[in-house]
Design an enzyme around this catalytic site. Structure first.
Site, PDB file in Angstrom:
ATOM      1  N   TYR A   1      -4.797  12.526   1.045  1.00  0.00           N
ATOM      2  CA  TYR A   1      -4.866  13.022  -0.331  1.00  0.00           C
ATOM      3  C   TYR A   1      -3.581  13.712  -0.779  1.00  0.00           C
ATOM      4  O   TYR A   1      -3.569  14.877  -1.160  1.00  0.00           O
ATOM      5  CB  TYR A   1      -6.086  13.942  -0.514  1.00  0.00           C
ATOM      6  CG  TYR A   1      -7.360  13.294  -0.050  1.00  0.00           C
ATOM      7  CD1 TYR A   1      -7.819  12.118  -0.655  1.00  0.00           C
ATOM      8  CD2 TYR A   1      -8.090  13.826   1.018  1.00  0.00           C
ATOM      9  CE1 TYR A   1      -8.967  11.491  -0.206  1.00  0.00           C
ATOM     10  CE2 TYR A   1      -9.247  13.198   1.466  1.00  0.00           C
ATOM     11  CZ  TYR A   1      -9.671  12.034   0.849  1.00  0.00           C
ATOM     12  OH  TYR A   1     -10.799  11.415   1.296  1.00  0.00           O
TER      13      TYR A   1
ATOM     14  N   ASP B   1       0.868  -1.163   0.000  1.00  0.00           N
ATOM     15  CA  ASP B   1       0.000   0.000   0.000  1.00  0.00           C
ATOM     16  C   ASP B   1       0.916   1.228   0.000  1.00  0.00           C
ATOM     17  O   ASP B   1       2.084   1.137   0.388  1.00  0.00           O
ATOM     18  CB  ASP B   1      -0.889  -0.047   1.252  1.00  0.00           C
ATOM     19  CG  ASP B   1      -1.727   1.198   1.410  1.00  0.00           C
ATOM     20  OD1 ASP B   1      -2.292   1.665   0.395  1.00  0.00           O
ATOM     21  OD2 ASP B   1      -1.807   1.722   2.548  1.00  0.00           O
TER      22      ASP B   1
ATOM     23  N   ASP C   1       0.014   5.102   0.829  1.00  0.00           N
ATOM     24  CA  ASP C   1      -0.172   6.068   1.918  1.00  0.00           C
ATOM     25  C   ASP C   1      -0.234   5.362   3.276  1.00  0.00           C
ATOM     26  O   ASP C   1      -1.058   4.479   3.493  1.00  0.00           O
ATOM     27  CB  ASP C   1      -1.451   6.881   1.678  1.00  0.00           C
ATOM     28  CG  ASP C   1      -1.398   7.629   0.350  1.00  0.00           C
ATOM     29  OD1 ASP C   1      -0.484   8.447   0.160  1.00  0.00           O
ATOM     30  OD2 ASP C   1      -2.265   7.368  -0.503  1.00  0.00           O
TER      31      ASP C   1
ATOM     32  N   ASN D   1      -5.279   2.726  -3.392  1.00  0.00           N
ATOM     33  CA  ASN D   1      -6.563   3.392  -3.652  1.00  0.00           C
ATOM     34  C   ASN D   1      -6.302   4.887  -3.733  1.00  0.00           C
ATOM     35  O   ASN D   1      -5.714   5.457  -2.814  1.00  0.00           O
ATOM     36  CB  ASN D   1      -7.549   3.152  -2.490  1.00  0.00           C
ATOM     37  CG  ASN D   1      -8.186   1.773  -2.506  1.00  0.00           C
ATOM     38  OD1 ASN D   1      -7.958   0.977  -3.412  1.00  0.00           O
ATOM     39  ND2 ASN D   1      -8.987   1.488  -1.488  1.00  0.00           N
TER      40      ASN D   1
ATOM     41  N   CYS E   1     -16.137  -0.394  -8.934  1.00  0.00           N
ATOM     42  CA  CYS E   1     -15.126  -1.061  -9.745  1.00  0.00           C
ATOM     43  C   CYS E   1     -14.686  -2.343  -9.036  1.00  0.00           C
ATOM     44  O   CYS E   1     -15.105  -2.615  -7.919  1.00  0.00           O
ATOM     45  CB  CYS E   1     -13.935  -0.129  -9.943  1.00  0.00           C
ATOM     46  SG  CYS E   1     -13.117   0.273  -8.391  1.00  0.00           S
TER      47      CYS E   1
HETATM   48 MG   LIG Z   1      -2.860   3.195   3.495  1.00  0.00          MG
HETATM   49 ZN   LIG Z   2     -11.123   1.111  -9.121  1.00  0.00          ZN
END
Ligand SMILES: [Mg+2]
Ligand SMILES: [Zn+2]
Length: 182
Positions: free
Chosen positions: A18, A7, A9, A50, A103
């Site tokens: 963000y 991952d 962040d 993400n 999604c």
């Molecule tokens: Mg994270």
């Molecule tokens: Zn997606």
């Protein structure tokens, strides 16, 4: 080939919420060295992130790709080559119409991991994931990964109840990688 899925962040960089610009991108202490150790141990490094900030209009997909290029180039100077960066720009109730969708890539769904596995011919049962949220671990389990590490500060609460893949908990990527490679 085995992979270490990371991952972004909260694992590689400090999660300031963000983060869309290189100026705001701050590596977690010890993360670069930990990634270098994973690479030298034969793991392909794959970032799975993400990025709902794109769907929320916090920054554009072009901004994200520019930051990704800057991050990747810097890591290369540190002898840390990334095999792939998979990202999900979507959100079912996002502000930007183009990215407003359900999604199969937004974690906890396993789409990003499966996409990288296809492209890089990875053996997922030999692969591992490092995340800082239960949804990271859920994606790892759904993809059939061998091990998953939940990097959690005290007070995050109990880990998700995942009988098939119990996450191993550590305070940082550096500590988790030391345990994996011990
Ligand atoms: Mg994270
Ligand atoms: Zn997606």
């Amino acid at each position: 080939m085995k992979a270490a899925f990371l991952d972004r962040d909260g694992v590689i960089n400090i999660d300031h919420a963000y983060v869309g610009r290189w100026e705001d991108f701050e590596f977690v202490p010890g993360a670069i060295e930990a990634m270098r150790r994973l690479h030298r141990a034969g793991y392909a490094l794959v970032v799975v992130t993400n990025q709902s900030g794109i769907a929320r209009g916090k920054y554009s997909e072009a901004d994200f790709l520019r930051l990704t290029a800057q991050m990747s180039e810097f890591l290369l100077t540190q002898q840390v080559p990334l095999a792939a960066v998979e990202y999900c720009p979507h959100l079912p109730d996002g502000q930007v119409a183009e990215y407003r969708q359900n999604c199969d890539c937004r974690k906890p769904a396993p789409g990003m991991i499966l996409r990288a596995a296809r492209n890089l011919q990875l053996d997922l049962s030999l692969s591992v994931l490092f995340g800082d949220k239960p949804s990271d671990i859920e994606a790892a389990q759904a993809a059939g990964l061998g091990r998953a590490f939940l990097l959690a500060k005290d007070g995050l609460g109990d880990p998700p109840d995942l009988p098939e893949l119990a996450p191993e908990r550590f305070g940082s990527l550096a500590l988790a990688v030391s345990a994996l490679l011990a």
